[in-house]
Motif scaffolding. Structure first.
Motif, PDB file in Angstrom:
ATOM      1  N   GLY A 148       0.832  -1.191   0.000  1.00 58.43           N
ATOM      2  CA  GLY A 148       0.000   0.000   0.000  1.00 58.43           C
ATOM      3  C   GLY A 148       0.866   1.240   0.000  1.00 58.43           C
ATOM      4  O   GLY A 148       2.098   1.169   0.108  1.00 58.43           O
ATOM      5  N   THR A 149       0.222   2.394  -0.139  1.00 54.29           N
ATOM      6  CA  THR A 149       0.965   3.661  -0.185  1.00 54.29           C
ATOM      7  C   THR A 149       0.590   4.556   0.989  1.00 54.29           C
ATOM      8  O   THR A 149       0.745   5.774   0.921  1.00 54.29           O
ATOM      9  CB  THR A 149       0.667   4.391  -1.504  1.00 54.29           C
ATOM     10  OG1 THR A 149      -0.747   4.643  -1.607  1.00 54.29           O
ATOM     11  CG2 THR A 149       1.130   3.579  -2.697  1.00 54.29           C
ATOM     12  N   THR A 150       0.103   3.944   2.051  1.00 60.56           N
ATOM     13  CA  THR A 150      -0.352   4.747   3.200  1.00 60.56           C
ATOM     14  C   THR A 150       0.464   4.474   4.456  1.00 60.56           C
ATOM     15  O   THR A 150       0.005   4.755   5.566  1.00 60.56           O
ATOM     16  CB  THR A 150      -1.836   4.444   3.489  1.00 60.56           C
ATOM     17  OG1 THR A 150      -1.986   3.033   3.742  1.00 60.56           O
ATOM     18  CG2 THR A 150      -2.713   4.840   2.331  1.00 60.56           C
ATOM     19  N   ASN A 173     -14.913  -0.643   6.297  1.00 62.17           N
ATOM     20  CA  ASN A 173     -14.465   0.334   7.305  1.00 62.17           C
ATOM     21  C   ASN A 173     -12.998   0.138   7.662  1.00 62.17           C
ATOM     22  O   ASN A 173     -12.264   1.113   7.892  1.00 62.17           O
ATOM     23  CB  ASN A 173     -15.339   0.232   8.557  1.00 62.17           C
ATOM     24  CG  ASN A 173     -16.702   0.893   8.359  1.00 62.17           C
ATOM     25  OD1 ASN A 173     -16.798   1.953   7.731  1.00 62.17           O
ATOM     26  ND2 ASN A 173     -17.748   0.276   8.889  1.00 62.17           N
ATOM     27  N   GLN A 174     -12.562  -1.128   7.702  1.00 63.52           N
ATOM     28  CA  GLN A 174     -11.147  -1.385   7.963  1.00 63.52           C
ATOM     29  C   GLN A 174     -10.269  -0.765   6.870  1.00 63.52           C
ATOM     30  O   GLN A 174      -9.243  -0.136   7.161  1.00 63.52           O
ATOM     31  CB  GLN A 174     -10.883  -2.897   8.026  1.00 63.52           C
ATOM     32  CG  GLN A 174     -11.372  -3.569   9.293  1.00 63.52           C
ATOM     33  CD  GLN A 174     -11.019  -5.047   9.293  1.00 63.52           C
ATOM     34  OE1 GLN A 174     -11.664  -5.841   8.622  1.00 63.52           O
ATOM     35  NE2 GLN A 174      -9.966  -5.395  10.031  1.00 63.52           N
ATOM     36  N   LEU A 223      -7.381   2.314   6.840  1.00 61.11           N
ATOM     37  CA  LEU A 223      -6.024   2.238   6.305  1.00 61.11           C
ATOM     38  C   LEU A 223      -5.760   3.330   5.265  1.00 61.11           C
ATOM     39  O   LEU A 223      -4.668   3.892   5.191  1.00 61.11           O
ATOM     40  CB  LEU A 223      -5.784   0.863   5.667  1.00 61.11           C
ATOM     41  CG  LEU A 223      -5.723  -0.344   6.620  1.00 61.11           C
ATOM     42  CD1 LEU A 223      -5.656  -1.637   5.830  1.00 61.11           C
ATOM     43  CD2 LEU A 223      -4.517  -0.231   7.545  1.00 61.11           C
ATOM     44  N   LEU A 224      -6.773   3.640   4.442  1.00 59.54           N
ATOM     45  CA  LEU A 224      -6.614   4.632   3.379  1.00 59.54           C
ATOM     46  C   LEU A 224      -6.747   6.070   3.882  1.00 59.54           C
ATOM     47  O   LEU A 224      -6.299   7.009   3.217  1.00 59.54           O
ATOM     48  CB  LEU A 224      -7.660   4.386   2.276  1.00 59.54           C
ATOM     49  CG  LEU A 224      -7.497   3.086   1.468  1.00 59.54           C
ATOM     50  CD1 LEU A 224      -8.752   2.801   0.652  1.00 59.54           C
ATOM     51  CD2 LEU A 224      -6.285   3.190   0.536  1.00 59.54           C
ATOM     52  N   VAL A 236      -6.611  -7.152  -6.825  1.00 59.56           N
ATOM     53  CA  VAL A 236      -7.537  -6.013  -6.803  1.00 59.56           C
ATOM     54  C   VAL A 236      -6.820  -4.829  -6.172  1.00 59.56           C
ATOM     55  O   VAL A 236      -6.156  -4.967  -5.134  1.00 59.56           O
ATOM     56  CB  VAL A 236      -8.812  -6.340  -5.989  1.00 59.56           C
ATOM     57  CG1 VAL A 236      -9.755  -5.132  -5.964  1.00 59.56           C
ATOM     58  CG2 VAL A 236      -9.524  -7.569  -6.538  1.00 59.56           C
ATOM     59  N   PHE A 237      -6.925  -3.642  -6.804  1.00 58.36           N
ATOM     60  CA  PHE A 237      -6.454  -2.397  -6.204  1.00 58.36           C
ATOM     61  C   PHE A 237      -7.630  -1.709  -5.518  1.00 58.36           C
ATOM     62  O   PHE A 237      -8.725  -1.629  -6.089  1.00 58.36           O
ATOM     63  CB  PHE A 237      -5.877  -1.455  -7.269  1.00 58.36           C
ATOM     64  CG  PHE A 237      -4.561  -1.901  -7.835  1.00 58.36           C
ATOM     65  CD1 PHE A 237      -3.403  -1.789  -7.079  1.00 58.36           C
ATOM     66  CD2 PHE A 237      -4.474  -2.433  -9.107  1.00 58.36           C
ATOM     67  CE1 PHE A 237      -2.175  -2.194  -7.590  1.00 58.36           C
ATOM     68  CE2 PHE A 237      -3.263  -2.838  -9.633  1.00 58.36           C
ATOM     69  CZ  PHE A 237      -2.108  -2.730  -8.862  1.00 58.36           C
ATOM     70  N   VAL A 238      -7.409  -1.216  -4.301  1.00 55.66           N
ATOM     71  CA  VAL A 238      -8.425  -0.448  -3.576  1.00 55.66           C
ATOM     72  C   VAL A 238      -7.891   0.966  -3.415  1.00 55.66           C
ATOM     73  O   VAL A 238      -6.827   1.170  -2.821  1.00 55.66           O
ATOM     74  CB  VAL A 238      -8.740  -1.072  -2.204  1.00 55.66           C
ATOM     75  CG1 VAL A 238      -9.817  -0.259  -1.493  1.00 55.66           C
ATOM     76  CG2 VAL A 238      -9.189  -2.522  -2.373  1.00 55.66           C
ATOM     77  N   MET A 239      -8.626   1.942  -3.951  1.00 52.04           N
ATOM     78  CA  MET A 239      -8.151   3.321  -3.989  1.00 52.04           C
ATOM     79  C   MET A 239      -9.059   4.205  -3.144  1.00 52.04           C
ATOM     80  O   MET A 239     -10.290   4.123  -3.234  1.00 52.04           O
ATOM     81  CB  MET A 239      -8.120   3.825  -5.432  1.00 52.04           C
ATOM     82  CG  MET A 239      -7.420   2.850  -6.373  1.00 52.04           C
ATOM     83  SD  MET A 239      -7.134   3.544  -7.993  1.00 52.04           S
ATOM     84  CE  MET A 239      -5.893   4.766  -7.584  1.00 52.04           C
TER      85      MET A 239
END
Length: 660
Positions: free
Chosen positions: A320-322, A361-362, A366-367, A386-389
């Motif tokens: 991830g990027t966070t 919600n989780q 994170l995002l 899968v990407f989650v944005m």
């Protein structure tokens, strides 16, 4: 002066843009073909490549559909992108763009008129007439982009010669060249000309609403004035409809700037997505590549992102990027979250209008965003990740376009990687691939001399007056046919019981088409035309059965035209509903002289054949038996204009295919 100095010709930006968008959406090839076929510059670029020496000395490609089948979908789409990149470099003046709009309308009108006339007058290759209509005034298109006034006028004066030289260089034949060369001849001069020459000559006049052309339609083909006026009205309506769908104004003045700006934006997005993907390390496994590319996705969109990869039956958080990425693994089965819904459906899924569940919600935590969108990565029929944005509610259109382009290019990389890994990790499969390729080459080399021998037998037979000797030569040729059939079946990589299982009819036809072209259709006077539907064509019979049916029908059709030449067309449709059940339809048509009346009643009986005494006549009886065994239906329609075999093969049910 060189006849065609440069095939880098301008298109209306709206047409190039729609073609590019259709490729990016992965539209079916018929939808892409319809757009591309409407523009002379695109037609020229694609036919020039498809008819080049890169693809061997095969008969000339006469339509965009045929070109797409030869080039392959990926190469076809790459060519469209290349054309789009070149298109943004064209800098025509305002008046030239207006001329280009008028040229586009006239060329398309002429092409549609040529196809309509070909259909009305029973010319067998309506698509060829359409293509020649698109190309007939290519000299004007060259002139539009030529700054020098004298050179421009020279191109205008030599339009017919330029078009004739072009189609000759593509191997489309002397009749096509003559249709271009004599397109401006007076109707009185065309009365005794060849069919195609008359069709194109008349179409060029009717496209200009020429009164002499309307009168000539009656003189040349016996078409009434009322019918021709109705054809013109419908074609004008079709051109207007297509122009409207592409955003091309036909009545008011035309400005290319809005379309050019949109095209530049689309090409720029493509380049950005490609560049961003290049920043990632693409040398690892599929999961490692997914984990690497999440940073690139955030780079081009500015949105925080998480990457999940499929491991066994779970979706595992890879990167991830966070900040720090916790260990998180969830079932891949859809449980109501955006992540699992995107994975199951294969479509982007957002929280818009939905109450987030616990997993949603989780991920939002994170995002650190109020909403999110999950975007699946599809490779073939798989979803490796899968990407989650994270979003503020709705992903901006520009970001959504970049994400779509990025995912498409990433999917292509992963697909190549998966295929490479599957081959390299299984030595037995690799050896089998090498052996099959070697077998294919050997069969091809054996087929060539067999074909030559068959041709010499035919020539020798025509020189002999002894009926018994002719019969003996017929037996020899039958045995050669049987050997060719066996070679064609050996050349297919799949083996198994001839009747068990299911087969993808379109896949079988595509696989055999190249081999058939190398053998049966290697002679220059025979052409093979394959028109496959874009819907599933699974049939309730094994691949060997479908191949044997196809080979026998196509061989019979080709041999019925061995002396005169012609075209064999294979066409599929699915699903076809008849008799309270679903079928897959296959139609095999030839342009020969038809089956003699004396043979029609006993057509499927062994010993009865259109090839003359001495032949076994087993081909059609075998086809009938195979179709009967699978509880299919076969019918024959024949006349002076050719023969058509229509087969209804039982469609494989979803339940059946799932258990296979």
């Amino acid at each position: 002066m060189n006849t065609v100095p440069d095939l880098q010709l301008p298109s209306l930006p709206e047409v190039t843009l729609r073609a590019l968008e259709a490729c990016h959406r992965d539209d079916n090839y018929r939808a892409i073909s319809e757009i591309v076929s409407s523009d002379t510059a695109l037609v020229v670029r694609i036919l020039a490549l498809a008819n080049s020496a890169l693809y061997g000395p095969t008969p000339g490609i006469r339509s965009i559909d045929q070109a797409l089948m030869r080039l392959g979908t990926q190469r076809f789409k790459t060519l469209i992108l290349t054309v789009a990149l070149r298109q943004i470099l064209f800098d025509l003046g305002g008046g030239a763009w207006q001329q280009l709009r008028d040229f586009w309308r006239h060329a398309l009108t002429t092409a549609l008129t040529a196809r309509a006339l070909a259909t009305l007058t029973r010319y067998p290759e309506a698509d060829e007439a359409f293509m020649l209509g698109m190309l007939h005034n290519i000299g004007e298109l060259i002139a539009i982009k030529t700054p020098d006034i004298e050179a421009r006028q020279e191109f205008m004066n030599r339009q017919s010669e330029i078009a004739a030289d072009l189609v000759t260089s593509w191997g489309l034949g002397s009749m096509a060249a003559d249709a271009m060369r004599y397109q401006q001849a007076l109707p009185s001069e065309l009365r005794d000309a060849g069919h195609l020459v008359k069709v194109i000559g008349l179409a060029t006049r009717l496209a200009l609403s020429d009164s002499a052309g309307i009168a000539a339609a009656g003189t040349m083909f016996g078409l009434s004035e009322d019918l021709i006026r109705e054809v013109n009205r419908r074609i004008n309506h079709d051109v207007s409809r297509m122009a409207e769908s592409m955003g091309i104004p036909l009545i008011n003045s035309y400005s290319a700037e809005p379309g050019s700006e949109q095209l530049r934006e689309t090409v720029l997005q493509q380049a950005i997505a490609q560049q961003a993907l290049g920043f990632a390390d693409l040398a690892g496994t599929g999961g490692a590549i997914l984990a690497e590319t999440v940073s690139s996705l955030t780079l081009i969109t500015g949105l925080p992102a998480l990457c999940f990869g499929l491991e066994d039956d779970s979706l595992v958080l890879l990167s991830g990027t966070t900040g720090d990425t916790p260990r998180l693994s969830v079932s891949a089965q859809s449980g109501g979250s955006a992540l699992t819904e995107a994975f199951s459906s294969g479509r982007p899924t957002s929280l818009s209008g939905h109450v987030p569940n616990v997993l949603d919600n989780q991920l939002l935590s994170l995002l650190r965003t109020p909403s999110l969108t999950a975007v699946p990565v599809i490779t073939g029929n798989r979803c490796p990740g899968v990407f989650v944005m994270g979003t503020d509610g709705k992903m901006p259109d520009r970001s959504a376009d970049l994400v779509r382009l990025f995912i498409q290019q990433l999917s292509a990389v992963l697909q190549d990687k998966i295929l490479t890994l599957e081959i390299s990790t299984d030595k037995a499969d690799l050896d089998r691939q090498i052996a099959l390729e070697k077998l294919h080459r050997q069969v091809h080399e054996i087929s060539n001399p067999l074909t030559i021998i068959r041709q010499y037998i035919h020539q020798l037979k025509s020189r002999l007056s002894d009926p018994k000797m002719q019969e003996e030569l017929d037996v020899v040729r039958d045995e050669l046919d049987r050997a060719c059939n066996l070679l064609l079946q050996l050349n297919h990589p799949n083996a198994g019981n001839i009747s068990d299982g299911t087969a993808d009819l379109n896949a079988e036809i595509s696989s055999l088409a190249r081999v058939l072209e190398d053998s049966l259709f290697s002679n220059g006077n025979l052409n093979l035309n394959v028109l496959l539907c874009n819907t599933p064509t699974l049939v309730d019979a094994g691949p060997p059965t479908t191949r044997q049916i196809l080979i026998n029908l196509v061989r019979n059709a080709a041999e019925s035209m061995f002396e005169t030449g012609g075209t064999v067309t294979i066409k599929t449709s699915a699903p076809v509903w008849q008799g309270h059940r679903n079928w897959v339809e296959m139609v095999v048509t030839d342009t020969g002289t038809g089956i003699p009346a004396s043979l029609r009643e006993t057509l499927f009986t062994p010993g009865k054949t259109t090839k003359g005494n001495g032949h076994s006549g087993l081909g059609l009886s075998i086809v009938k038996q195979l179709v009967d065994d699978m509880e299919g239906i076969i019918a024959c329609h024949t006349g002076q204009e050719g023969t058509t075999f229509r087969l209804l093969l039982p469609a494989a049910s979803h339940e059946h295919t799932k258990t296979d």
